[in-house]
Write an enzyme that holds these catalytic residues in place. Sequence first.
Site, PDB file in Angstrom:
ATOM      1  N   SER A  47       0.631  -1.115  -0.021  1.00 37.20           N
ATOM      2  CA  SER A  47      -0.505   0.099  -0.146  1.00 37.20           C
ATOM      3  C   SER A  47       0.595   1.152   0.106  1.00 37.20           C
ATOM      4  CB  SER A  47      -0.802   0.153   1.375  1.00 37.20           C
ATOM      5  OG  SER A  47      -1.580   1.107   1.647  1.00 37.20           O
ATOM      6  N   SER A  48       0.505   2.328  -0.425  1.00 35.52           N
ATOM      7  CA  SER A  48       1.534   3.467  -0.374  1.00 35.52           C
ATOM      8  C   SER A  48       1.748   4.438   0.995  1.00 35.52           C
ATOM      9  CB  SER A  48       0.521   4.550  -0.988  1.00 35.52           C
ATOM     10  OG  SER A  48      -0.902   4.960  -0.490  1.00 35.52           O
ATOM     11  N   CYS A  49       1.166   3.572   1.710  1.00 36.63           N
ATOM     12  CA  CYS A  49       1.219   4.399   3.503  1.00 36.63           C
ATOM     13  C   CYS A  49       2.562   3.178   3.897  1.00 36.63           C
ATOM     14  CB  CYS A  49       0.125   3.629   4.358  1.00 36.63           C
ATOM     15  SG  CYS A  49       0.507   1.701   4.708  1.00 36.63           S
ATOM     16  N   LYS A 102       3.627  -4.184   6.520  1.00 34.85           N
ATOM     17  CA  LYS A 102       3.315  -3.961   4.963  1.00 34.85           C
ATOM     18  C   LYS A 102       5.302  -3.789   4.205  1.00 34.85           C
ATOM     19  CE  LYS A 102      -0.892  -4.647   3.266  1.00 34.85           C
ATOM     20  NZ  LYS A 102      -1.093  -6.211   2.713  1.00 34.85           N
ATOM     21  N   HIS A 134     -12.619   3.103   4.056  1.00 36.86           N
ATOM     22  CA  HIS A 134     -11.761   3.971   3.559  1.00 36.86           C
ATOM     23  C   HIS A 134     -12.979   5.503   3.310  1.00 36.86           C
ATOM     24  CE1 HIS A 134      -9.259   0.618   2.961  1.00 36.86           C
ATOM     25  NE2 HIS A 134      -8.087   1.881   3.049  1.00 36.86           N
ATOM     26  N   TYR A 191       0.260  -1.160  10.466  1.00 35.61           N
ATOM     27  CA  TYR A 191       0.088  -1.706   9.003  1.00 35.61           C
ATOM     28  C   TYR A 191       1.119  -1.565   8.387  1.00 35.61           C
ATOM     29  CZ  TYR A 191      -2.637  -2.440   4.973  1.00 35.61           C
ATOM     30  OH  TYR A 191      -3.927  -2.271   3.590  1.00 35.61           O
TER      31      TYR A 191
HETATM   32  N1  LIG Z   1      -8.484  -1.072   0.026  1.00 37.10           N
HETATM   33  C1  LIG Z   1      -7.658  -0.339  -0.466  1.00 37.10           C
HETATM   34  O1  LIG Z   1      -7.875   1.182  -0.289  1.00 37.10           O
HETATM   35  C2  LIG Z   1      -6.170  -0.992  -0.787  1.00 37.10           C
HETATM   36  C3  LIG Z   1      -5.488   0.353  -1.064  1.00 37.10           C
HETATM   37  C4  LIG Z   1      -4.534  -0.487  -0.989  1.00 37.10           C
HETATM   38  C5  LIG Z   1      -3.728  -1.793  -0.661  1.00 37.10           C
HETATM   39  N2  LIG Z   1      -4.423  -2.396  -0.682  1.00 37.10           N
HETATM   40  C6  LIG Z   1      -4.149  -3.851  -0.595  1.00 37.10           C
HETATM   41  O2  LIG Z   1      -4.652  -4.801  -1.071  1.00 37.10           O
HETATM   42  C7  LIG Z   1      -4.832  -5.837  -0.464  1.00 37.10           C
HETATM   43  C8  LIG Z   1      -6.861  -5.700  -1.492  1.00 37.10           C
HETATM   44  O3  LIG Z   1      -7.156  -5.243   0.126  1.00 37.10           O
HETATM   45  P1  LIG Z   1      -9.479  -5.339  -0.064  1.00 37.10           P
HETATM   46  O4  LIG Z   1      -9.230  -3.335  -0.037  1.00 37.10           O
HETATM   47  O5  LIG Z   1      -9.187  -5.843  -1.186  1.00 37.10           O
HETATM   48  O6  LIG Z   1      -9.107  -6.179   1.239  1.00 37.10           O
HETATM   49  P2  LIG Z   1     -10.993  -6.362   1.868  1.00 37.10           P
HETATM   50  O7  LIG Z   1     -11.981  -6.019   1.041  1.00 37.10           O
HETATM   51  O8  LIG Z   1     -10.788  -6.125   3.445  1.00 37.10           O
HETATM   52  O9  LIG Z   1     -10.662  -7.960   1.983  1.00 37.10           O
HETATM   53  C9  LIG Z   1      -9.648  -8.364   2.255  1.00 37.10           C
HETATM   54  C10 LIG Z   1      -9.675 -10.274   2.063  1.00 37.10           C
HETATM   55  O10 LIG Z   1      -8.672 -10.505   3.235  1.00 37.10           O
HETATM   56  C11 LIG Z   1      -9.280 -11.732   3.770  1.00 37.10           C
HETATM   57  N3  LIG Z   1      -8.175 -11.850   4.678  1.00 37.10           N
HETATM   58  C12 LIG Z   1      -8.774 -11.329   6.030  1.00 37.10           C
HETATM   59  N4  LIG Z   1      -7.764 -11.440   6.917  1.00 37.10           N
HETATM   60  C13 LIG Z   1      -7.755 -13.335   6.657  1.00 37.10           C
HETATM   61  C14 LIG Z   1      -7.535 -14.167   7.264  1.00 37.10           C
HETATM   62  N5  LIG Z   1      -7.122 -14.021   9.124  1.00 37.10           N
HETATM   63  N6  LIG Z   1      -7.335 -15.930   6.587  1.00 37.10           N
HETATM   64  C15 LIG Z   1      -7.875 -15.463   5.223  1.00 37.10           C
HETATM   65  N7  LIG Z   1      -8.099 -14.561   4.839  1.00 37.10           N
HETATM   66  C16 LIG Z   1      -8.141 -13.151   5.301  1.00 37.10           C
HETATM   67  C17 LIG Z   1     -10.536 -11.302   3.704  1.00 37.10           C
HETATM   68  O11 LIG Z   1     -10.786 -13.113   3.493  1.00 37.10           O
HETATM   69  P3  LIG Z   1     -12.794 -13.664   3.668  1.00 37.10           P
HETATM   70  O12 LIG Z   1     -13.873 -12.453   2.957  1.00 37.10           O
HETATM   71  O13 LIG Z   1     -13.041 -14.395   3.565  1.00 37.10           O
HETATM   72  O14 LIG Z   1     -12.845 -13.070   5.726  1.00 37.10           O
HETATM   73  C18 LIG Z   1     -11.046 -10.342   2.581  1.00 37.10           C
HETATM   74  O15 LIG Z   1     -11.542 -11.366   1.372  1.00 37.10           O
HETATM   75  C19 LIG Z   1      -4.612  -5.868   0.887  1.00 37.10           C
HETATM   76  O16 LIG Z   1      -3.269  -6.253   0.747  1.00 37.10           O
HETATM   77  C20 LIG Z   1      -4.517  -4.077   0.919  1.00 37.10           C
HETATM   78  O17 LIG Z   1      -3.557  -3.918   1.645  1.00 37.10           O
HETATM   79  C21 LIG Z   1      -5.807  -2.367  -0.662  1.00 37.10           C
HETATM   80  C1  LIG Z   2      -5.083   3.124   1.636  1.00 40.34           C
HETATM   81  C2  LIG Z   2      -5.185   2.903   3.388  1.00 40.34           C
HETATM   82  O1  LIG Z   2      -5.323   4.016   3.494  1.00 40.34           O
HETATM   83  C3  LIG Z   2      -5.306   4.508   4.391  1.00 40.34           C
HETATM   84  O2  LIG Z   2      -4.984   5.689   4.821  1.00 40.34           O
HETATM   85  P1  LIG Z   2      -5.930   6.419   4.740  1.00 40.34           P
HETATM   86  O3  LIG Z   2      -5.366   7.232   3.147  1.00 40.34           O
HETATM   87  O4  LIG Z   2      -5.855   8.083   4.961  1.00 40.34           O
HETATM   88  O5  LIG Z   2      -7.045   6.557   4.992  1.00 40.34           O
HETATM   89  P2  LIG Z   2      -8.863   7.268   4.385  1.00 40.34           P
HETATM   90  O6  LIG Z   2      -9.904   6.022   5.522  1.00 40.34           O
HETATM   91  O7  LIG Z   2      -9.091   6.475   2.948  1.00 40.34           O
HETATM   92  O8  LIG Z   2      -9.206   8.563   4.787  1.00 40.34           O
HETATM   93  C4  LIG Z   2      -8.515   9.673   3.875  1.00 40.34           C
HETATM   94  C5  LIG Z   2      -8.904  10.767   4.595  1.00 40.34           C
HETATM   95  O9  LIG Z   2     -10.350  11.596   4.242  1.00 40.34           O
HETATM   96  C6  LIG Z   2     -10.627  11.462   5.389  1.00 40.34           C
HETATM   97  N1  LIG Z   2     -12.227  11.447   5.317  1.00 40.34           N
HETATM   98  C7  LIG Z   2     -12.621  12.436   5.469  1.00 40.34           C
HETATM   99  N2  LIG Z   2     -14.587  11.915   5.903  1.00 40.34           N
HETATM  100  C8  LIG Z   2     -14.158  11.000   5.812  1.00 40.34           C
HETATM  101  C9  LIG Z   2     -15.040   9.261   6.225  1.00 40.34           C
HETATM  102  O10 LIG Z   2     -16.079   9.680   6.803  1.00 40.34           O
HETATM  103  N3  LIG Z   2     -13.732   8.379   6.338  1.00 40.34           N
HETATM  104  C10 LIG Z   2     -12.605   8.135   5.508  1.00 40.34           C
HETATM  105  N4  LIG Z   2     -12.254   6.836   6.483  1.00 40.34           N
HETATM  106  N5  LIG Z   2     -11.794   9.073   6.286  1.00 40.34           N
HETATM  107  C11 LIG Z   2     -12.228  10.065   6.315  1.00 40.34           C
HETATM  108  C12 LIG Z   2      -9.638  11.205   6.576  1.00 40.34           C
HETATM  109  O11 LIG Z   2      -9.409  12.152   7.990  1.00 40.34           O
HETATM  110  C13 LIG Z   2      -8.078  11.130   5.956  1.00 40.34           C
HETATM  111  O12 LIG Z   2      -7.712  12.448   5.476  1.00 40.34           O
HETATM  112  C14 LIG Z   2      -4.370   3.598   5.822  1.00 40.34           C
HETATM  113  O13 LIG Z   2      -5.409   3.837   7.239  1.00 40.34           O
HETATM  114  C15 LIG Z   2      -4.189   2.217   5.482  1.00 40.34           C
HETATM  115  O14 LIG Z   2      -2.763   2.141   5.731  1.00 40.34           O
HETATM  116  C16 LIG Z   2      -3.763   2.464   3.695  1.00 40.34           C
HETATM  117  O15 LIG Z   2      -2.644   2.661   3.836  1.00 40.34           O
END
Ligand SMILES: NC(=O)c1ccc[n+]([C@@H]2O[C@H](COP(=O)([O-])OP(=O)(O)OC[C@H]3O[C@@H](n4cnc5c(N)ncnc54)[C@H](OP(=O)(O)O)[C@@H]3O)[C@@H](O)[C@H]2O)c1
Ligand SMILES: C[C@@H]1O[C@H](OP(=O)(O)OP(=O)(O)OC[C@H]2O[C@@H](n3cnc4c(=O)[nH]c(N)nc43)[C@H](O)[C@@H]2O)[C@@H](O)[C@H](O)[C@@H]1O
Length: 308
Positions: free
Chosen positions: A108-110, A141, A180, A137
């Site tokens: 992830s970008s974090c 990563k 998010h 987190y």
């Molecule tokens: N969402 C973002 O904005 C974002 C941004 C950058 C990178 N990523 C990366 O992309 C990847 C996927 O993220 P996502 O957004 O798709 O997350 P997500 O929708 O929450 O999905 C995560 C998946 O991981 C599985 N999982 C979690 N804990 C587990 C465990 N203990 N054993 C087996 N499976 C487990 C879950 O399976 P079940 O459904 O079967 O429980 C779920 O389907 C992660 O590595 C994340 O860091 C996400």
């Molecule tokens: C991709 C993920 O990004 C995450 O960082 P990050 O972008 O700040 O995560 P977000 O939760 O997407 O929040 C991004 C920005 O949106 C604002 N924000 C405004 N309203 C809302 C709201 O209703 N909900 C949420 N969630 N935010 C809100 C929040 O304060 C922050 O400045 C990391 O914590 C993870 O590690 C991961 O890297």
Amino acid sequence: MEKSAKIYIAGHRGMVGSAIYRKLKKEGYENLLVKTSSELDLRNQQAVADFFDQEKPEYVFLAAAKVGGIVANNTYRADFLYENLAIQNHVIHSAYVSGVKKLMFLGSSCIYPKMAPQPLKEDYLLTGTLEHTNEPYAIAKIAGIKMCDAYRDQYGCNFISVMPTNLYGYNDNYHPQNSHVLPALIRKFHEAKINNAPRVEIWGSGSPMREFLFADDLADACYYLMQNYDEPNLINIGTGHDLTIKDLTVLIKDILGYEGELVFDASKPDGTPRKLMDVTKLHNLGWRHKVELPEGIALAYEDFKSKN
Ligand SMILES: NC(=O)c1ccc[n+]([C@@H]2O[C@H](COP(=O)([O-])OP(=O)(O)OC[C@H]3O[C@@H](n4cnc5c(N)ncnc54)[C@H](OP(=O)(O)O)[C@@H]3O)[C@@H](O)[C@H]2O)c1
Ligand SMILES: C[C@@H]1O[C@H](OP(=O)(O)OP(=O)(O)OC[C@H]2O[C@@H](n3cnc4c(=O)[nH]c(N)nc43)[C@H](O)[C@@H]2O)[C@@H](O)[C@H](O)[C@@H]1O
């Protein structure tokens, strides 16, 4: 990746894993191996070792992780560190032991320092202090990236690490507290519209900048890199464009047709001021995103409405 290859998608029910699953199916891959977390808890080392030993997948997409927005990361700090380290340790090590041909680890970008120069180049990793809200987190990563590289160095494993920017799309998490920002705002404006609420609360100051990539575009990039990228170190995946949270808020408000007021809640964290990916390396390899933000938000909103 041969069309008949046995491919394990860890996390296939999540937003990213389900997009990778759809992409591989569309490309004609039939031998896809999937398990829910209740069928295979990846925190269980022995269960993961047994699974790899029995199934012997040839390729692995590691998209299973404990994932959440800024408040979830900051609240469940121990869980984000422990569960992510456990999942990735077990999968990466078992992939080595069972002779997986290639594995992709999703970070992830974090992982980049909070105050790194923008846009974020891959070599800014470990050049400064991390953002506090998602440090656990990010540490997990970073360990995953280093683990892939170490297994490559010591054992010759073709394990690669990709760093996606903030994502959104089908099967996103719309939890009011733990999601998010983009899915959170879709839920907030949708509910405010149907309830005729006069105002919607936005966390933080609205000034942080974020970049957003549609999850199906990410899946397309992951598929592309699985075929065209075999190097150590990480590679960024993003659009190369960002906007302020305030501008994102106005965009979503307009797309959903909400006409009330916005109120910024300064008691909630802003997090990293900016994290724009430098996608030069990815563009030079020949991949670019396709879905622009307004179109992607409309698609995500349709998906949200079909499930709520
Ligand atoms: N969402 C973002 O904005 C974002 C941004 C950058 C990178 N990523 C990366 O992309 C990847 C996927 O993220 P996502 O957004 O798709 O997350 P997500 O929708 O929450 O999905 C995560 C998946 O991981 C599985 N999982 C979690 N804990 C587990 C465990 N203990 N054993 C087996 N499976 C487990 C879950 O399976 P079940 O459904 O079967 O429980 C779920 O389907 C992660 O590595 C994340 O860091 C996400
Ligand atoms: C991709 C993920 O990004 C995450 O960082 P990050 O972008 O700040 O995560 P977000 O939760 O997407 O929040 C991004 C920005 O949106 C604002 N924000 C405004 N309203 C809302 C709201 O209703 N909900 C949420 N969630 N935010 C809100 C929040 O304060 C922050 O400045 C990391 O914590 C993870 O590690 C991961 O890297």
